[in-house]
Scaffold this active site. Structure first.
Site, short mmCIF file in Angstrom:
data_model
loop_
_atom_site.label_atom_id
_atom_site.label_comp_id
_atom_site.label_asym_id
_atom_site.label_seq_id
_atom_site.Cartn_x
_atom_site.Cartn_y
_atom_site.Cartn_z
N ALA B 241 0.82 -1.22 0.00
CA ALA B 241 0.00 0.00 0.00
C ALA B 241 0.86 1.26 0.00
O ALA B 241 2.08 1.21 0.10
CB ALA B 241 -0.94 -0.02 1.18
N HIS B 242 0.18 2.39 -0.06
CA HIS B 242 0.85 3.67 -0.23
C HIS B 242 1.77 4.01 0.94
O HIS B 242 1.44 3.81 2.09
CB HIS B 242 -0.14 4.81 -0.44
N ASN B 243 2.95 4.47 0.58
CA ASN B 243 3.95 4.93 1.56
C ASN B 243 4.58 3.81 2.37
O ASN B 243 5.34 4.07 3.31
CB ASN B 243 3.36 5.99 2.51
#
Lengths: 341, 341, 341
Positions: B241-243
């Site tokens: 997922a993001h980051n």
């Protein structure tokens, strides 16, 4: 397209009760039946809908006993569900008959394509590929070098098949599924901290009458073949790892994975989000409940298991009931301790 | 292609025992060995197959003691497994050398492509993309604006890379994997019932020597970068997922997910169907058993955990054994109660 | 592009504190703030970063009390997070405005395309498709016959939409997601050992303002429609099976699956790797913890559940704490037994 009750009854070899001229142009579920639609009744739980439905024609079982008068025209057959499914099949066949080769598509000169095939625009067929008759290859399909695809198989848009794989007759593979990507094989270097890739030079063999959902991943074998035996049905987002073998007519639901070199037997039913570890043997007819994890061989034919790790489903459920009441068990132990003091 | 035992022994710097002219044209597993194939023996469990195999040449360890005479020609090396893998690698390199730019493909004028690259038909390369040397871009790959792909990287058919992402050297990304799709970021509106999209304007950075399986999803960062450090290996159908940041040489098996902003350490091994929640830190060298759920930081290097939520694997197994025997525990509590009365 | 503090304050209707001419050309997180970037502060945990950050401009809440002097220019607004998100949205809109029809693409003559659309190279649009205004169709998208896609919807590269599906306004579907693949419907033959396919002749209906991540699979209905109501947000690798219905503004995280004919209510939050079995009803506002398995209806609005099978989250946690200490419980039972003897 419109069909009369008479036509449908003849097609199914069924018995008509009611208006033989009643016409339908679509299908509906009996509980949502609308005028001009065909429906069926197979599940006794839904019997009461027969007396309320607006469907114009309903297929029912020969042995169904009417409790009162009904509005729709009835067609009686041995097995209402099967008869209805057969009609849908015919309908789907009438609709899904794409043919011809759209441009631009890429077909290598060394490849051969049978009769009555469809090759959609932007499809890519590599070197030395053999395509049988009546194969449907939708747009954006990729077929690598040296693959073979047999008669009547359909590959929906975006299916990717790596080199050297073999697909049988009457198979259906849904959009964006990948066949023959490298198995997940890495050998730790001497230091144990980095990994060297183990080349994956085997292939995938898919036998006849297999259906695979969308976005699934079937990895090629390290050596030899990853095999889906005839009649296997895989749902969406399923992973089959390198060198695994799935037995005839085994069904695997969505988001499940079978790890490397595991051999699953015939006629198994594996529910959704199940994980089967590598290098195992699962006997024929085994059923695995959703979200279970299989970490050891299952030797007993027809065994039903649940849990992570999984064991016999009846025992699992007894244990789980007690898991839910652990706070009460704990209280009882506390009471016993007090009393003993 | 055919190779003699002499040629292979020289290539590996190994010692020949038997017929130096013995020839092979394929490979096989020792337990399935066929004439004219090359095999290897590394796992002591398989020792007995050496005396039965039909393989023409077998690579074995220097320190292997023969118990009786064998049929195949032997090649002795320090590490039979590594030697065999090296041969397979050479073989794969000979096979996988596509080159040139097929038409039709879409390469924006503002993009640059290095030497010895392959760009398959129907591949799409957006504006200001920088492609290094010896990069293989298979058919139906999409590379968005401003991406950079370094030397010797292979993108298999259907890989989609959104704008602004960076891929290192010697990476392999398998078919239909998506790099740089939007992170799953939605802010509840004041009412708390609907959601406003949080724009995802960061990117994905993949360092050197990373391999990603098929149908995986690596989301771009909200701001900054989602990062896969060098040597990371991800299996099929994995979500990052993001980051999130995955540390060097960490391995993650199929159908696992790492949620937003979580930082996984170096040299971790995460088995299949594991979920790691967001905003966590996982120490270096941590091992996570299949289907585990990680809901809190793991601070201890090399910790091994299992369960959902996960804790120490030894403790988990002790608890799980007792979970299985909860009905017996319950019976004992009942007996104790009776006795006390 | 460069913006001044003055410009941003005016855009947001905020109050300036500090140098109105301060300029920024990018954004950053407050804890990683760099010169020439814009940041925001909304989470009280991050307050101390305000006094250390190198960001040039920071958006803060009107009611934030400064404890000491700060370096960056401040812009005060009612809701710093929302204001920042709004700016990012504007920025993303400026960047993401592809237009026009690239060649080669395949658009059937019987299909219609609205104004200001983008159709990327190698996109395929079948017969009788209706595309609204300002729709963005990226390269390698496939849209089957008779589909309708409404205004302002974006389909990223490799999205596959089977025939007869309907997509609303303002939707975003990420790369390689599949809409309308066949539901997993097979009827056992009389012998019970092989399966006949149940034709899937329904469709998928996606209402307005829905976002779906990458590599997700939304199956078409057997009959009728699989439905995603307005405002639904699905993460990557999610499966929605045939005839399921997902209620308004419900959010489902990665690698979760909803089985056939299940109806999920409004405003539900389903975490990652959750499985919901078929033919169930989930009430409005229900929250389901990660990796849970739902095997029965959830009737109570706003219920929060965990476990496989799942039950009330508080009860689950109490039971799980005791599961972890089962070895101690077992010891206590052993002691009690001894004492009783």
């Amino acid at each position: 397209m419109e069909f009369s009750a008479q036509q449908i009854a003849e097609l199914l070899g069924g018995t008509l009760e009611g208006n033989a001229d009643e016409k339908v142009n679509n299908v509906s579920k009996i509980e949502e039946g609308k005028p001009k639609t065909l429906s069926f009744l197979a599940n006794p739980k839904y019997n009461h809908f027969l007396y309320e439905t607006e469907a114009s024609i309903v297929i029912i079982n020969n042995d169904f006993n009417l409790e009162k008068k009904v509005k729709p025209t009835l067609i009686r057959v041995n097995n209402a569900y099967e008869a209805f499914a057969k009609l849908l099949q015919l309908y789907a066949e009438i609709k899904g008959t794409k043919k011809g080769i759209e441009q631009p598509s890429h077909i290598s000169q060394s490849s051969t394509i049978g009769n009555d095939c469809y090759v959609g625009a932007f499809a890519y067929i590599g070197e030395n590929v053999k395509i049988g008759n009546n194969v449907k290859i939708y747009p954006h399909v990729y077929i690598g070098d040296n693959c073979a695809i047999s008669d009547n198989t359909t590959l929906f848009s975006g299916v990717k098949i790596y080199h050297d794989c073999v697909i049988g007759k009457d198979c259906t593979i849904h959009a964006n599924t990948v066949i023959g990507s490298d198995g997940f094989g890495f050998a730790p270097n001497t230091s144990g901290e980095t990994f060297a890739k183990v080349p994956q030079i085997g292939n995938v063999v898919i036998e006849d009458n297999v259906e695979i959902g969308s976005n699934a991943s079937i990895d090629r074998a390290t050596m030899g073949s990853t095999i889906l035996r005839k009649g296997v049905k895989l749902d969406n987002l399923v992973q089959i790892a390198h060198n695994a073998e799935i037995g005839e007519n085994t069904v695997i639901a969505g988001l499940s994975g079978v790890a490397g070199s595991t051999k699953v037997g015939k006629n198994c039913m594996i529910a959704a989000q199940v994980g089967v570890a590598g290098h195992l043997k699962i006997a024929d007819g085994v059923k695995i409940a959703g979200q279970s994890g299989i970490g050891a061989n299952i030797d007993k034919e027809g065994e039903i298991v649940q849990g992570s790790p999984a064991f016999n489903v009846g025992e699992y459920r007894r244990s789980y009931v007690l898991f839910r009441s652990l706070p009460k068990l704990n209280d009882r132990i506390n009471e016993l301790s007090k009393k003993l003091k």
